[in-house]
Motif scaffolding. Structure first.
Motif, PDB file in Angstrom:
ATOM      1  N   ALA A  76       0.836  -1.205   0.000  1.00 41.43           N
ATOM      2  CA  ALA A  76       0.000   0.000   0.000  1.00 41.43           C
ATOM      3  C   ALA A  76       0.868   1.251   0.000  1.00 41.43           C
ATOM      4  N   PRO A  77       0.428   2.320  -0.670  1.00 39.31           N
ATOM      5  CA  PRO A  77       1.169   3.583  -0.640  1.00 39.31           C
ATOM      6  C   PRO A  77       0.983   4.273   0.702  1.00 39.31           C
ATOM      7  N   VAL A  88     -14.262  11.929 -11.229  1.00 36.63           N
ATOM      8  CA  VAL A  88     -13.298  11.261 -10.350  1.00 36.63           C
ATOM      9  C   VAL A  88     -12.402  10.336 -11.166  1.00 36.63           C
ATOM     10  N   THR A  89     -11.090  10.545 -11.049  1.00 32.46           N
ATOM     11  CA  THR A  89     -10.097   9.687 -11.720  1.00 32.46           C
ATOM     12  C   THR A  89      -8.997   9.344 -10.727  1.00 32.46           C
ATOM     13  N   TYR A  90      -8.347   8.227 -10.968  1.00 29.98           N
ATOM     14  CA  TYR A  90      -7.238   7.803 -10.095  1.00 29.98           C
ATOM     15  C   TYR A  90      -5.924   8.225 -10.728  1.00 29.98           C
ATOM     16  N   LEU A 136      -9.654   7.227  -2.953  1.00 34.02           N
ATOM     17  CA  LEU A 136      -9.885   6.030  -3.767  1.00 34.02           C
ATOM     18  C   LEU A 136      -9.114   4.843  -3.207  1.00 34.02           C
ATOM     19  N   THR A 137      -7.890   5.083  -2.726  1.00 36.70           N
ATOM     20  CA  THR A 137      -7.096   4.007  -2.134  1.00 36.70           C
ATOM     21  C   THR A 137      -7.773   3.454  -0.890  1.00 36.70           C
ATOM     22  N   PRO A 142      -8.225   0.857  -6.992  1.00 35.57           N
ATOM     23  CA  PRO A 142      -8.611   2.273  -7.024  1.00 35.57           C
ATOM     24  C   PRO A 142      -9.138   2.705  -8.390  1.00 35.57           C
ATOM     25  N   GLU A 143      -8.562   2.149  -9.444  1.00 34.77           N
ATOM     26  CA  GLU A 143      -9.017   2.492 -10.794  1.00 34.77           C
ATOM     27  C   GLU A 143     -10.469   2.073 -11.003  1.00 34.77           C
TER      28      GLU A 143
END
Length: 387
Positions: free
Chosen positions: A244-245, A287-289, A301-302, A312-313
């Motif tokens: 995970a980030p 909304v975009t990732y 999103l994550t 997330p995408e």
């Protein structure tokens, strides 16, 4: 309660590790703190492949400083991964690093109470004390005694180059107007003792762990060269980079209790809704990732994707033109549902329905002491200081 931390297996761990294909003293050199993170991730991918085929050759050492109850950033960044490793059959050892609390503060507060809260979070998240050893730094004297010979294996210049030491030196001056403590200065070597006392060969964490583990590898390698050249005693551990980030808090900074931007695991549903509602977004409706261009939206999103078990995408595509308001609704619902069983277990444990966290810690302390005593005895023997 079954024990997984067997002190009789620590005499020659590198032989066991190399025979099962896990990281050993002969494994590839760990990327330094200035090396490409991509190279470290490639190494982690190789380790994940080995974990999938034979987890028995790995011993993970990781843990937390008990400065407060654990929050969502801990859960996504490390705790959920520890549970995964445990459930996959990897031996996991968790240190509640209470000695590290006094590295940078005069008043540690109610340390005993905070340690209890951290262990409650471990148990509620799925850590099983029958399979995972949980112990406290201060309760294992032999581990801390390893710090002395280990300090002789590194130079002050090598410690000073450690990014955490450099950062904390500046922070100590800013906070207190004074130099940092000697304990904080030796933190990277103390962490080496944490890892090597139980012959840990794998440390899960973020890229900030690379320099720390590099010092641990240096300590292990130099000890082996100096005192155990014929048969290396300590393994040189690897980092398993977190999948995970970094998780951001409500203000767009790294989630941290001290920053007041975190959601604690013990918080309720209303607190979860407030936490998500306070998150920053941006002016774009669709909304975009895009983590680089839209970090706050990507962070939501994550969080939602993790809780919902999707990418997330995919979550971004699902929300699409419905905008930030809908995104926050979806993330709130996903987090509430995902954390519901964890929070229910935590409430039950806190009410006395299950093992007492401090009893769990005492049993883990006994296991860790058995291993640390054996390791220290071996080290004394190899150094010629067994009298």
């Amino acid at each position: 309660m079954t024990t997984t931390l067997d002190p009789t297996e620590t005499t020659h761990p590198t032989a066991t590790a190399s025979s099962t294909g896990s990281p050993s003293a002969s494994s590839a050199t760990l990327p330094s703190s200035t090396a490409s993170v991509a190279a470290a991730r490639e190494r982690s991918a190789e380790i994940e492949a080995r974990l999938a085929t034979d987890p028995s050759g790995f011993r993970v050492l990781t843990g937390d400083r008990p400065t407060g109850a654990l929050h969502l950033g801990h859960y996504l960044g490390t705790l959920a991964n520890r549970v995964r490793l445990q459930d996959d059959g990897v031996e996991v050892v968790l240190v509640v690093a209470d000695y590290q609390v006094i590295t940078d503060r005069d008043d540690p507060g109610d340390l005993r109470g905070t340690v209890r809260e951290v262990v409650l979070d471990y148990l509620a998240a799925g850590i099983d004390p029958a399979r995972t050893t949980i112990f406290a730094h201060s309760a294992v004297p032999a581990l801390n005694q390893l710090l002395l010979p280990f300090l002789s294996l590194v130079t002050t210049a090598e410690i000073e180059r450690n990014p955490t030491v450099k950062t904390e030196a500046a922070a100590a001056a800013a906070r207190h107007g004074r130099p940092m403590s000697g304990l904080l200065f030796t933190y990277p070597v103390h962490q080496a003792a944490d890892i090597l006392f139980c012959h840990g060969n794998l440390v899960p964490g973020g890229q900030d762990q690379l320099p720390h583990v590099e010092i641990t590898r240096t300590v292990a390698r130099r000890f082996n060269q100096r005192y155990a050249a014929a048969q290396p005693y300590f393994p040189e551990p690897d980092v398993l980079l977190a999948p995970a980030p970094t998780v951001l808090g409500t203000d767009g900074r790294k989630m941290s209790k001290s920053a007041g931007n975190a959601l604690e695991l013990r918080d309720d549903e209303d607190a979860t809704a407030r936490f998500v509602r306070r998150h920053r977004t941006d002016s774009e409706r669709h909304v975009t990732y895009e983590p680089e261009r839209r970090p706050e939206v990507a962070n939501l999103l994550t969080l939602g994707a993790f809780a919902a078990g999707m990418t997330p995408e995919a979550l971004a595509d699902e929300v699409g033109a419905a905008g930030a308001v809908r995104l926050k609704q979806v993330v709130t619902e996903a987090l509430v549902e995902h954390l519901r069983p964890l929070r229910a277990r935590r409430r039950a444990l806190a009410a006395g329905d299950g093992p007492d966290p401090l009893d769990v810690l005492r049993e883990g302390n006994a296991r860790a002491n058995a291993v640390a005593d054996r390791t220290l005895a071996d080290v004394r023997g190899l150094m010629g200081t067994a009298y």
